[in-house]
Motif scaffolding. Structure first.
Motif, mmCIF file in Angstrom:
data_model
loop_
_atom_site.group_PDB
_atom_site.id
_atom_site.type_symbol
_atom_site.label_atom_id
_atom_site.label_comp_id
_atom_site.label_asym_id
_atom_site.label_seq_id
_atom_site.Cartn_x
_atom_site.Cartn_y
_atom_site.Cartn_z
ATOM 1 N N GLN A 44 37.007 19.223 52.976
ATOM 2 C CA GLN A 44 36.523 19.722 54.256
ATOM 3 C C GLN A 44 35.459 20.779 53.994
ATOM 4 O OE1 GLN A 44 39.953 20.695 56.626
ATOM 5 N NE2 GLN A 44 38.811 20.584 58.529
ATOM 6 N N THR A 45 34.195 20.355 54.081
ATOM 7 C CA THR A 45 33.073 21.267 53.875
ATOM 8 C C THR A 45 32.096 21.089 55.038
ATOM 9 O OG1 THR A 45 31.711 19.648 52.679
ATOM 10 C CG2 THR A 45 33.278 20.947 51.356
ATOM 11 N N ARG A 46 31.069 21.908 55.065
ATOM 12 C CA ARG A 46 30.058 21.766 56.112
ATOM 13 C C ARG A 46 29.435 20.368 56.064
ATOM 14 N NH1 ARG A 46 25.603 26.331 56.085
ATOM 15 N NH2 ARG A 46 27.467 27.572 56.470
ATOM 16 N N LEU A 47 29.214 19.861 54.834
ATOM 17 C CA LEU A 47 28.600 18.547 54.664
ATOM 18 C C LEU A 47 29.544 17.410 55.063
ATOM 19 C CD1 LEU A 47 26.092 16.987 53.748
ATOM 20 C CD2 LEU A 47 26.984 17.044 51.417
ATOM 21 N N THR A 48 30.805 17.470 54.628
ATOM 22 C CA THR A 48 31.736 16.372 54.952
ATOM 23 C C THR A 48 32.040 16.309 56.447
ATOM 24 O OG1 THR A 48 33.736 17.683 54.511
ATOM 25 C CG2 THR A 48 32.827 16.432 52.665
ATOM 26 N N LYS A 49 31.903 17.420 57.145
ATOM 27 C CA LYS A 49 32.181 17.416 58.582
ATOM 28 C C LYS A 49 31.125 16.656 59.382
ATOM 29 C CE LYS A 49 35.084 21.498 59.070
ATOM 30 N NZ LYS A 49 35.253 22.811 59.728
ATOM 31 N N VAL A 50 29.925 16.472 58.794
ATOM 32 C CA VAL A 50 28.873 15.750 59.523
ATOM 33 C C VAL A 50 28.498 14.408 58.889
ATOM 34 C CG1 VAL A 50 27.846 17.804 60.565
ATOM 35 C CG2 VAL A 50 26.975 16.976 58.366
ATOM 36 N N ALA A 51 28.771 14.205 57.592
ATOM 37 C CA ALA A 51 28.276 13.011 56.886
ATOM 38 C C ALA A 51 28.882 11.711 57.416
ATOM 39 C CB ALA A 51 28.531 13.146 55.391
ATOM 40 N N SER A 52 30.151 11.756 57.854
ATOM 41 C CA SER A 52 30.841 10.583 58.399
ATOM 42 C C SER A 52 31.816 11.066 59.467
ATOM 43 C CB SER A 52 31.595 9.861 57.279
ATOM 44 O OG SER A 52 32.430 8.838 57.806
ATOM 45 N N ASP A 53 32.475 10.125 60.157
ATOM 46 C CA ASP A 53 33.499 10.547 61.128
ATOM 47 C C ASP A 53 34.875 10.693 60.475
ATOM 48 O OD1 ASP A 53 33.900 7.825 60.768
ATOM 49 O OD2 ASP A 53 34.303 7.406 62.885
ATOM 50 N N HIS A 54 34.994 10.320 59.185
ATOM 51 C CA HIS A 54 36.207 10.558 58.405
ATOM 52 C C HIS A 54 35.902 11.561 57.309
ATOM 53 C CE1 HIS A 54 38.949 7.014 59.456
ATOM 54 N NE2 HIS A 54 37.851 6.773 60.156
ATOM 55 N N LEU A 55 36.922 12.270 56.859
ATOM 56 C CA LEU A 55 36.793 13.136 55.687
ATOM 57 C C LEU A 55 37.206 12.354 54.444
ATOM 58 C CD1 LEU A 55 38.408 16.426 57.069
ATOM 59 C CD2 LEU A 55 35.967 16.017 56.691
ATOM 60 N N PRO A 56 36.577 12.640 53.294
ATOM 61 C CA PRO A 56 36.980 11.957 52.064
ATOM 62 C C PRO A 56 38.285 12.542 51.494
ATOM 63 C CG PRO A 56 35.109 13.416 51.651
ATOM 64 C CD PRO A 56 35.439 13.539 53.100
ATOM 65 N N LEU A 57 39.057 11.674 50.844
ATOM 66 C CA LEU A 57 40.318 12.071 50.204
ATOM 67 C C LEU A 57 40.185 11.824 48.710
ATOM 68 C CD1 LEU A 57 43.400 12.756 50.160
ATOM 69 C CD2 LEU A 57 43.819 10.350 50.717
ATOM 70 N N LEU A 58 40.436 12.862 47.915
ATOM 71 C CA LEU A 58 40.284 12.799 46.462
ATOM 72 C C LEU A 58 41.629 13.013 45.783
ATOM 73 C CD1 LEU A 58 38.132 12.845 44.040
ATOM 74 C CD2 LEU A 58 38.377 15.329 44.159
ATOM 75 N N ALA A 59 41.927 12.193 44.777
ATOM 76 C CA ALA A 59 43.142 12.383 43.972
ATOM 77 C C ALA A 59 42.762 12.387 42.495
ATOM 78 C CB ALA A 59 44.149 11.281 44.245
ATOM 79 N N GLU A 60 43.417 13.261 41.747
ATOM 80 C CA GLU A 60 43.271 13.275 40.285
ATOM 81 C C GLU A 60 44.537 12.674 39.709
ATOM 82 O OE1 GLU A 60 42.357 17.203 38.927
ATOM 83 O OE2 GLU A 60 40.605 17.392 40.231
ATOM 84 N N ILE A 61 44.370 11.541 39.013
ATOM 85 C CA ILE A 61 45.551 10.815 38.522
ATOM 86 C C ILE A 61 45.447 10.577 37.014
ATOM 87 C CG2 ILE A 61 46.077 9.677 40.718
ATOM 88 C CD1 ILE A 61 44.568 7.245 39.749
ATOM 89 N N SER A 62 46.572 10.451 36.377
ATOM 90 C CA SER A 62 46.589 10.088 34.950
ATOM 91 C C SER A 62 47.753 9.123 34.709
ATOM 92 C CB SER A 62 46.688 11.332 34.072
ATOM 93 O OG SER A 62 47.716 12.173 34.489
ATOM 94 N N PHE A 63 47.706 8.473 33.553
ATOM 95 C CA PHE A 63 48.747 7.512 33.210
ATOM 96 C C PHE A 63 50.018 8.229 32.774
ATOM 97 C CE2 PHE A 63 44.679 5.350 32.462
ATOM 98 C CZ PHE A 63 44.863 4.205 33.214
ATOM 99 N N ALA A 64 51.147 7.759 33.251
ATOM 100 C CA ALA A 64 52.430 8.405 32.907
ATOM 101 C C ALA A 64 52.734 8.164 31.442
ATOM 102 C CB ALA A 64 53.537 7.830 33.778
#
Length: 242
Positions: free
Chosen positions: A222-242
């Motif tokens: 949720q940034t100034r840019l993400t609030k206007v770039a699309s009508d959805h916000l991006p979701l980010l996950a950091e994942i690794s192999f178990a």
């Protein structure tokens, strides 16, 4: 790649038309670049559509990020296409794409086997329908028809992500949560809504993972840019192999 988590982003880009009604694929690429994502799952991508200048949005965004795009049109009318994309600079293996049972607007899914170091990861990207019964059929298809198992003899570590059009209290969400883990819950922080981008009220965009993946962190950007770039916000996950 072996020593650090893989950053995976899911983002409904609304045909690169922002909440300010401005068409700007470069702005979407800037949002993605700021995250440092390794794998990007996009929904609502236009390719060759008159309404958005006839460009191939998947290719344009991938080129700006110096990555490769894999696109699947959920909807094709003559030369115009609209659908989902997976963008990455990592090597890729088997790609599968196809339609999902749809009562209204045609929906589909795209899966790509991604090679991270000496491991493989299956990423499945989808955009589900607007009707509850339709979403249940679509999610049932994804969970039961081989979409999540790839072509390997043993099932690969898998991410299922996209715009599910389903909030956590919905039957669709509960269905997928029975067999996969919600990255926003596994990532430790309180889950946040993704839609609408200016004043987010609903958690419609999701990243789910199999038990052989560890979610280090998950966040809605949720940034100034993400609030206007699309009508959805991006979701980010950091994942690794178990």
């Amino acid at each position: 790649m072996q020593d650090r988590p893989i950053k995976l982003l899911t983002y409904n880009v609304h045909s690169c038309i922002g909440s300010d009604r401005k068409l700007d694929p470069g702005r979407i690429a800037s949002v993605i670049a700021e995250t440092g994502a390794d794998i990007i799952a996009l929904q609502e991508v236009d390719v060759g559509r008159r309404r958005t200048g006839g460009i191939d949005q998947a290719h344009v965004i991938a080129s700006l990020l110096k990555m490769q795009a894999h696109f699947h049109p959920a909807l094709s009318v003559a030369e115009e296409q609209y659908g989902d994309a997976i963008i990455t600079a990592l090597p890729t293996g088997v790609i599968k794409a196809g339609p999902l049972p749809s009562a209204g607007e045609t929906r589909g899914a795209l899966s790509v086997e991604i090679i991270a170091g000496d491991r493989k990861l299956l990423v499945v990207n989808t955009h589900l329908g607007l009707r509850g019964r339709e979403r249940i059929q679509q999610m049932t298809t994804l969970l039961n028809s081989g979409w999540l198992h790839g072509t390997a003899e043993a099932p690969l570590p898998t991410v299922l992500c996209g715009d599910f059009n389903a909030i956590p209290s919905s039957a669709t969400y509960r269905l997928v949560a029975r067999s996969l883990r919600d990255a926003q819950l596994a990532g430790g922080d309180a889950p946040k809504a993704t839609f609408p981008s200016r004043y987010p009220l609903m958690r419609l965009d999701h990243i789910f993972v199999t038990d052989d993946l560890v979610v280090r962190r998950a966040m809605v950007l949720q940034t100034r840019l993400t609030k206007v770039a699309s009508d959805h916000l991006p979701l980010l996950a950091e994942i690794s192999f178990a």
